[in-house]
Design an enzyme around this catalytic site. Structure first.
Site, mmCIF file in Angstrom:
data_model
loop_
_atom_site.group_PDB
_atom_site.id
_atom_site.type_symbol
_atom_site.label_atom_id
_atom_site.label_comp_id
_atom_site.label_asym_id
_atom_site.label_seq_id
_atom_site.Cartn_x
_atom_site.Cartn_y
_atom_site.Cartn_z
ATOM 1 N N GLY A 54 0.819 -1.203 0.000
ATOM 2 C CA GLY A 54 0.000 0.000 0.000
ATOM 3 C C GLY A 54 0.852 1.252 0.000
ATOM 4 O O GLY A 54 1.904 1.305 0.640
ATOM 5 N N ARG A 107 -7.230 -2.695 9.281
ATOM 6 C CA ARG A 107 -7.821 -4.037 9.219
ATOM 7 C C ARG A 107 -7.287 -4.917 10.343
ATOM 8 O O ARG A 107 -8.017 -5.684 10.956
ATOM 9 C CB ARG A 107 -7.523 -4.678 7.859
ATOM 10 C CG ARG A 107 -8.185 -6.026 7.646
ATOM 11 C CD ARG A 107 -7.928 -6.570 6.256
ATOM 12 N NE ARG A 107 -6.510 -6.846 6.019
ATOM 13 C CZ ARG A 107 -5.736 -6.107 5.215
ATOM 14 N NH1 ARG A 107 -6.230 -5.060 4.577
ATOM 15 N NH2 ARG A 107 -4.462 -6.414 5.043
ATOM 16 N N THR A 144 4.189 2.416 5.690
ATOM 17 C CA THR A 144 2.810 1.956 5.870
ATOM 18 C C THR A 144 2.090 2.905 6.821
ATOM 19 O O THR A 144 2.661 3.315 7.835
ATOM 20 C CB THR A 144 2.741 0.526 6.429
ATOM 21 O OG1 THR A 144 1.398 0.238 6.845
ATOM 22 C CG2 THR A 144 3.668 0.330 7.618
ATOM 23 N N ARG A 175 0.748 -5.305 -6.593
ATOM 24 C CA ARG A 175 0.897 -6.658 -6.069
ATOM 25 C C ARG A 175 1.538 -7.518 -7.148
ATOM 26 O O ARG A 175 1.358 -7.276 -8.339
ATOM 27 C CB ARG A 175 -0.467 -7.244 -5.698
ATOM 28 C CG ARG A 175 -1.295 -6.351 -4.765
ATOM 29 C CD ARG A 175 -0.688 -6.223 -3.390
ATOM 30 N NE ARG A 175 -1.499 -5.370 -2.528
ATOM 31 C CZ ARG A 175 -1.157 -5.011 -1.296
ATOM 32 N NH1 ARG A 175 -0.009 -5.425 -0.804
ATOM 33 N NH2 ARG A 175 -1.956 -4.242 -0.577
ATOM 34 N N ASP A 196 -0.255 2.220 8.778
ATOM 35 C CA ASP A 196 -0.808 1.537 9.959
ATOM 36 C C ASP A 196 0.081 1.596 11.192
ATOM 37 O O ASP A 196 -0.391 1.312 12.300
ATOM 38 C CB ASP A 196 -1.098 0.072 9.627
ATOM 39 C CG ASP A 196 -2.265 -0.083 8.669
ATOM 40 O OD1 ASP A 196 -3.216 0.714 8.761
ATOM 41 O OD2 ASP A 196 -2.227 -0.997 7.822
ATOM 42 N N ASP A 246 4.862 -5.246 5.874
ATOM 43 C CA ASP A 246 5.207 -6.621 6.189
ATOM 44 C C ASP A 246 5.292 -7.521 4.959
ATOM 45 O O ASP A 246 6.186 -8.365 4.855
ATOM 46 C CB ASP A 246 4.233 -7.203 7.227
ATOM 47 C CG ASP A 246 2.778 -7.118 6.782
ATOM 48 O OD1 ASP A 246 2.502 -6.507 5.738
ATOM 49 O OD2 ASP A 246 1.932 -7.675 7.492
ATOM 50 N N ASP A 258 2.275 -0.446 12.238
ATOM 51 C CA ASP A 258 2.165 -1.729 12.921
ATOM 52 C C ASP A 258 3.396 -2.614 12.765
ATOM 53 O O ASP A 258 3.319 -3.829 12.928
ATOM 54 C CB ASP A 258 0.926 -2.482 12.434
ATOM 55 C CG ASP A 258 0.943 -2.740 10.929
ATOM 56 O OD1 ASP A 258 1.851 -2.217 10.243
ATOM 57 O OD2 ASP A 258 0.054 -3.443 10.450
#
Length: 326
Positions: free
Chosen positions: A15, A176, A130, A76, A132, A107, A134
């Site tokens: 992303g 998500r 990213t 992708r 996120d 990731d 995370d």
């Protein structure tokens, strides 16, 4: 600097995130500073497999630090998931004499990079790109600060109309698997409730809070991460409507606006620092690691540890939501 690396390439994968262009710029200009040849790879691993590889210079990255998205594009790649696809990617890198890579992503990007190193022994350093936030091994990822500020700006505007109509708004943000965007932005906008995937929702407590705050608040906002246990904002809104049919209730899904926009100062500086560190790490002989920032200092974390999602949430932030929403 002890490495024999002479030619490196940079790519973005997964992303997109605001600040990726600042990272690309830093990698290219740092490589040129150290008299390296530098290439760009279009569309991530897919471009590597299909030889979308081209030389870059200082002009290639002029006037991009303020732009969102990624000039190298991202995609992708099912082919790269195969042994044959990775072999083709490596052969294409060899055609250009590339002996080191900087991968900007999350990731999935680092999982692919780790497999690539294992099979073809090419040095790769990662930059955490990213929204996120995370990834383990960095306090903040590239794009996170811009994303939460985008949420804040949007919810501040939503709050204006909520105040005008005495409405309850359920706002869904990205996340998500991670609730870090929801949690930090929820505190920043004064949300009454924040629902995230990491924490089981206490619906009775949430309903009690909505009922308790009804008399002293003209508007109420609930922030929901898209991956919460119930299924997102509409599912949450349905439960509230069942309990309080009299509420004037609205749902707003912020979606991909969180990925776009000009990166914040924090993201530009973070991406610049990590881009410089990534090139210098390759020259020092490092590989298979993500460059991050921990307590203000550059730190390197092996890919297999970086990609383990942060599953613990700062309890202090959760308590702040409860204390300040009453």
């Amino acid at each position: 600097m002890s490495s024999n690396i002479k030619n490196i390439a940079v790519f973005t994968s997964g992303g997109d995130a605001p600040g990726m262009n600042a990272g690309i710029r830093a990698v290219v200009r740092t490589a040129l500073h150290y008299n390296l040849n530098v290439f760009g790879i279009g569309r991530g691993y897919d471009g590597m497999v299909n030889n979308d590889i081209f030389p870059m210079d200082a002009k290639s990255v002029a006037n991009i630090i303020q732009r969102g998205g990624t000039i190298l594009k991202t995609a992708r790649s099912e082919e790269f998931r195969t042994v044959e696809g990775r072999r083709r990617a490596y052969e294409n890198l060899q055609k250009h004499g590339i002996d080191g890579l900087v991968a900007i992503g999350g990731d999935g990007t680092f999982t692919g990079a780790a497999k690539f190193i294992e099979e073809h022994n090419i040095p790769v350093i990662g930059l955490p790109g990213t929204i996120d936030n995370d990834l383990a091994g960095t306090d903040f990822t590239i794009g996170y600060d811009t994303a939460i500020n985008t949420v804040i700006d949007a919810v501040d505007k939503i709050r204006d109309t909520a105040e005008s109509h005495d409405r309850v708004f359920v706002v869904e943000v990205m996340g998500r698997d991670s609730g870090l965007i929801a949690l930090r932005s929820g505190i920043s906008v004064g949300a009454e409730c924040v629902l995230i995937p990491e924490i089981k929702v206490n619906y009775e407590a949430m309903m009690d809070r909505l009922d308790r705050t009804r008399k002293n608040k003209a508007s109420r906002v609930i922030i929901v991460a898209e991956g919460d246990e119930v299924g997102g904002a509409f599912a949450v809104a349905e439960r509230i409507k069942e309990r309080f049919p009299q509420y004037d209730l609205r749902v707003s899904i912020l979606g991909h606006i969180q990925r776009g926009g000009s990166p914040s100062c924090m993201d530009r500086v973070l991406a610049s620092r990590l881009g410089v560190a990534a090139v210098e790490a390759l020259l020092e002989g490092r590989r298979g690691e993500m460059a991050g920032l921990i307590h203000g200092k550059i730190a390197f974390t092996p890919f297999d540890k970086a990609i383990k999602h942060i599953s613990t949430i700062n309890e202090n932030l959760l308590s702040i939501v409860d204390i300040l929403s009453s």
